[in-house]
Motif scaffolding. Sequence first.
Motif, PDB file in Angstrom:
ATOM      1  N   THR A   1       4.756  -0.125 -11.904  1.00  0.00           N
ATOM      2  CA  THR A   1       5.083   0.135 -11.136  1.00  0.00           C
ATOM      3  C   THR A   1       5.521   1.785 -10.765  1.00  0.00           C
ATOM      4  O   THR A   1       6.320   2.237 -10.137  1.00  0.00           O
ATOM      5  CB  THR A   1       6.699  -0.073 -11.216  1.00  0.00           C
ATOM      6  OG1 THR A   1       7.090  -0.058 -11.872  1.00  0.00           O
ATOM      7  CG2 THR A   1       6.024  -1.858 -10.862  1.00  0.00           C
ATOM      8  N   ALA A   2       4.373   2.756 -11.565  1.00  0.00           N
ATOM      9  CA  ALA A   2       4.400   3.935 -11.426  1.00  0.00           C
ATOM     10  C   ALA A   2       4.237   4.211  -9.973  1.00  0.00           C
ATOM     11  O   ALA A   2       3.167   3.870  -8.750  1.00  0.00           O
ATOM     12  CB  ALA A   2       3.591   5.017 -12.288  1.00  0.00           C
ATOM     13  N   PRO A   3       4.606   5.383  -9.427  1.00  0.00           N
ATOM     14  CA  PRO A   3       4.684   5.967  -7.756  1.00  0.00           C
ATOM     15  C   PRO A   3       3.033   5.627  -7.316  1.00  0.00           C
ATOM     16  O   PRO A   3       2.183   5.009  -6.357  1.00  0.00           O
ATOM     17  CB  PRO A   3       6.099   7.136  -7.778  1.00  0.00           C
ATOM     18  CG  PRO A   3       5.666   7.326  -8.325  1.00  0.00           C
ATOM     19  CD  PRO A   3       5.798   6.598  -9.896  1.00  0.00           C
TER      20      PRO A   3
ATOM     21  N   ARG B   1       1.341   2.688  -8.168  1.00  0.00           N
ATOM     22  CA  ARG B   1       1.295   1.409  -7.597  1.00  0.00           C
ATOM     23  C   ARG B   1       0.865   1.565  -6.007  1.00  0.00           C
ATOM     24  O   ARG B   1       0.370   0.222  -5.427  1.00  0.00           O
ATOM     25  CB  ARG B   1       2.697   1.155  -7.502  1.00  0.00           C
ATOM     26  CG  ARG B   1       3.131   0.107  -6.669  1.00  0.00           C
ATOM     27  CD  ARG B   1       2.921  -0.784  -7.810  1.00  0.00           C
ATOM     28  NE  ARG B   1       3.805  -2.645  -7.105  1.00  0.00           N
ATOM     29  CZ  ARG B   1       3.758  -3.598  -7.890  1.00  0.00           C
ATOM     30  NH1 ARG B   1       3.482  -3.668  -9.074  1.00  0.00           N
ATOM     31  NH2 ARG B   1       4.464  -4.802  -7.110  1.00  0.00           N
TER      32      ARG B   1
ATOM     33  N   VAL C   1      11.225  -0.647  -7.326  1.00  0.00           N
ATOM     34  CA  VAL C   1      11.316   1.252  -8.210  1.00  0.00           C
ATOM     35  C   VAL C   1      11.742   0.808  -9.547  1.00  0.00           C
ATOM     36  O   VAL C   1      12.883   0.057 -10.283  1.00  0.00           O
ATOM     37  CB  VAL C   1      12.770   1.587  -7.274  1.00  0.00           C
ATOM     38  CG1 VAL C   1      13.342   3.051  -7.654  1.00  0.00           C
ATOM     39  CG2 VAL C   1      12.259   1.633  -5.401  1.00  0.00           C
TER      40      VAL C   1
ATOM     41  N   ASP D   1      11.443   3.359 -13.171  1.00  0.00           N
ATOM     42  CA  ASP D   1      11.249   4.792 -14.404  1.00  0.00           C
ATOM     43  C   ASP D   1       9.929   5.487 -14.379  1.00  0.00           C
ATOM     44  O   ASP D   1       9.435   5.518 -15.258  1.00  0.00           O
ATOM     45  CB  ASP D   1      12.294   4.883 -15.103  1.00  0.00           C
ATOM     46  CG  ASP D   1      13.808   4.849 -14.729  1.00  0.00           C
ATOM     47  OD1 ASP D   1      14.094   5.306 -13.764  1.00  0.00           O
ATOM     48  OD2 ASP D   1      14.242   3.830 -15.145  1.00  0.00           O
TER      49      ASP D   1
ATOM     50  N   ARG E   1       6.698  12.270  -8.480  1.00  0.00           N
ATOM     51  CA  ARG E   1       7.196  12.318  -7.443  1.00  0.00           C
ATOM     52  C   ARG E   1       8.461  11.317  -7.487  1.00  0.00           C
ATOM     53  O   ARG E   1       9.094  11.100  -8.455  1.00  0.00           O
ATOM     54  CB  ARG E   1       5.698  10.347  -6.864  1.00  0.00           C
ATOM     55  CG  ARG E   1       4.922  10.988  -6.749  1.00  0.00           C
ATOM     56  CD  ARG E   1       5.270  12.429  -5.543  1.00  0.00           C
ATOM     57  NE  ARG E   1       3.418  12.455  -4.976  1.00  0.00           N
ATOM     58  CZ  ARG E   1       3.127  13.748  -5.782  1.00  0.00           C
ATOM     59  NH1 ARG E   1       3.556  14.228  -6.791  1.00  0.00           N
ATOM     60  NH2 ARG E   1       1.648  13.705  -5.317  1.00  0.00           N
TER      61      ARG E   1
ATOM     62  N   ARG F   1       9.272   6.408  -4.575  1.00  0.00           N
ATOM     63  CA  ARG F   1       9.086   5.820  -4.961  1.00  0.00           C
ATOM     64  C   ARG F   1       9.582   4.488  -4.407  1.00  0.00           C
ATOM     65  O   ARG F   1       9.208   3.763  -4.309  1.00  0.00           O
ATOM     66  CB  ARG F   1      10.119   5.850  -6.449  1.00  0.00           C
ATOM     67  CG  ARG F   1       9.525   6.404  -7.780  1.00  0.00           C
ATOM     68  CD  ARG F   1      10.107   6.018  -8.821  1.00  0.00           C
ATOM     69  NE  ARG F   1      10.114   7.687  -9.966  1.00  0.00           N
ATOM     70  CZ  ARG F   1       8.606   6.861 -10.935  1.00  0.00           C
ATOM     71  NH1 ARG F   1       8.484   5.600 -10.475  1.00  0.00           N
ATOM     72  NH2 ARG F   1       8.105   8.010 -11.767  1.00  0.00           N
TER      73      ARG F   1
END
Length: 660
Positions: free
Chosen positions: A490-492, A495, A515, A517, A527, A532
């Motif tokens: 789920t890292a921006p 992802r 969203v 961390d 970012r 996010r």
Amino acid sequence: MRTWTLRGTTTSYVVGVPEHGQWAQLVAWGPGPAPVEVVGTEHFVPRADVEPLEYGVRGVRYTSPVELVVSGPDGSDELRPRFTGDGGEAGDELALEFADETRGVGVVLHYRMVGDVVERWVSVRNDGTDELTLQRHDSAGFVVPVGNTVKYLWGEWNSEFQQASVTLPRGRFTIGSAQGITGHSYSPFLATDGEVAYGVQLAWSGSWEMSADVDTTGLLRVQAGRSASSLGTRLGPGQTWDSPKAVGACSAEGPDGLARTFHEYQRAGSRKRVPKILYNSWFATEFDLRAEHQLELARRAAGIGVETFVVDDGWFVGRSDDTGGLGDWEVDAAKFPRGLDGFIADLHGLGLDFGLWIEPESVSPTSQLAQQHPEWILRTSGREPVLVRNQLLLDLSRDDVAEFIWSTLDRLLSSYDISYLKWDANRPRLDTGDVRRDVDGLAVTNLYAILDRLRTRHPDVSVEGCAGGGARVDLGMAARVDTLWPSDNTAPLDRLKIQQGFRTGFAPHLMSSWVTDAEGTHDGRQRSLDFRFHVAMAGVLGIGADLSRWTDAQLKTAARHIEQYKGFRELIAESKVYGLGSGVQYVGPRKSVVFLWETGDGNVRGTLPGRPRREPLAGLDPAKNYRVGDHTYPGSYLLQVGVVVDDSADSHCLVVESID
């Protein structure tokens, strides 16, 4: 030649059977005539090996790829079926029937047109007195009229849906899964590039194979089907075997248009419901699951506008880590002192619905279920079962196991007020099981039956499909769940790339996105929280961060984005999607939503001279006027010149509204 035409919204699919009746072949597919006919005389090989066959059978074809190989007790693997009739043509559906009277085998080619998508599948019937074995049993062979560059999606855990392509002047390219599940490595999806784009997907959640073959005449043909087992699939006298569906699509608007065609098809088969914004507590707590802490997170989630609170892994007895508990689906009273009912009541008091995680196909070796029913564990005869991620698999090909899984789910959903179910599957199916049975076929069929039964018995429960991330994303699951989890990553920036690949074959209303961390597995550049949120808002928005650690400023930012998302989430789920140079646009009848991301590859520091960046938009009416923020522009201007991008921010969400 006798021909049949299936008419779509903007394309047609024309299939014909020559007078000799030995096979069906493609006549045309697309917005207009297709150059698939063979010119000239074949040499050294039978005519069937160069014709654009719809379904190749060993015994009709010999040197070119075939979809069906059937062997009998005499060892022969050849069929020579002849056309016997069309089974009745009904508008957008067609069935072409063939029979080999010598071998006592019937083959029916099924077609159904849905929009600009053609569904195809095959039925093989044993009309003889001897048992037959299907050595190969694909769903279809799609002749692609133009193109030899093949696009596909590859990946691994935490890096699914990576886009790639291969150009085949001649030769063969094959992808698939032998894992008993769709898999992280490849998606059952192949497509062509170009102004007119073609794509094929397979609706199957077990082992599968897809191949693209460019023959010596330069014609591309795509095969799609279930993987055959080493011993084949037995077909007794009087029995019929039906393949899963293979789905072909065509768009005159290129790969972006092809994606929209697949999206429309998937929306047509989905339940129409407004996606609720959820909070999932896994990343905040993992196995340290305590009702008091969960409620603390729930209060914060409710405060920013979340609508559903999902308790993830660890809620059941024996589950303090990933080595135990699976299969013993009873609420752990130590973690929920007031019971799950009491916890749910507290959530309702906060205005939140309740969701629950479960992994019903797996079992821990130390669980009570494993001790009570060792015969339910999938294993290779005479061998210890393969342990992956500290867990084993139940043999879902068994009806008693399927009934146990169903009764477990039904009991939980009937006993507690659960509105959301996250169905996970964290390992592949590797053990052979009973080689005399079609384990893969029976297991997937039982999985589908349980999911279908859930929709009937508990229609108000939304179901999310997950498999260690995106290891079970395919059309078979897309038709039976409400959302799919593309990746555990789920890292921006990671992802964003995953979601771009996902959207090439699957619709945004299926794309669950949170969203969190998380730091990047591949791209760890920082970012903003805005970035996010904008990544997650491009799908079905969820929150998975540890909200107990968020500052008041972060919570305020989250509340602002969630409020904005609620204003257009139905548009995200139902609109046409257009890829932009640095973002994506969702276009509805009167409103569009535009997400733009600065990935950090340009002159973002402003250390070199430049000019304001503009992003041309898509899908608008050039004759209408549109409002973007405080400004009004002609549609033609937005299409040709675009909106100015403020590079001082790393992402943007713009709402474009028609004022005509």
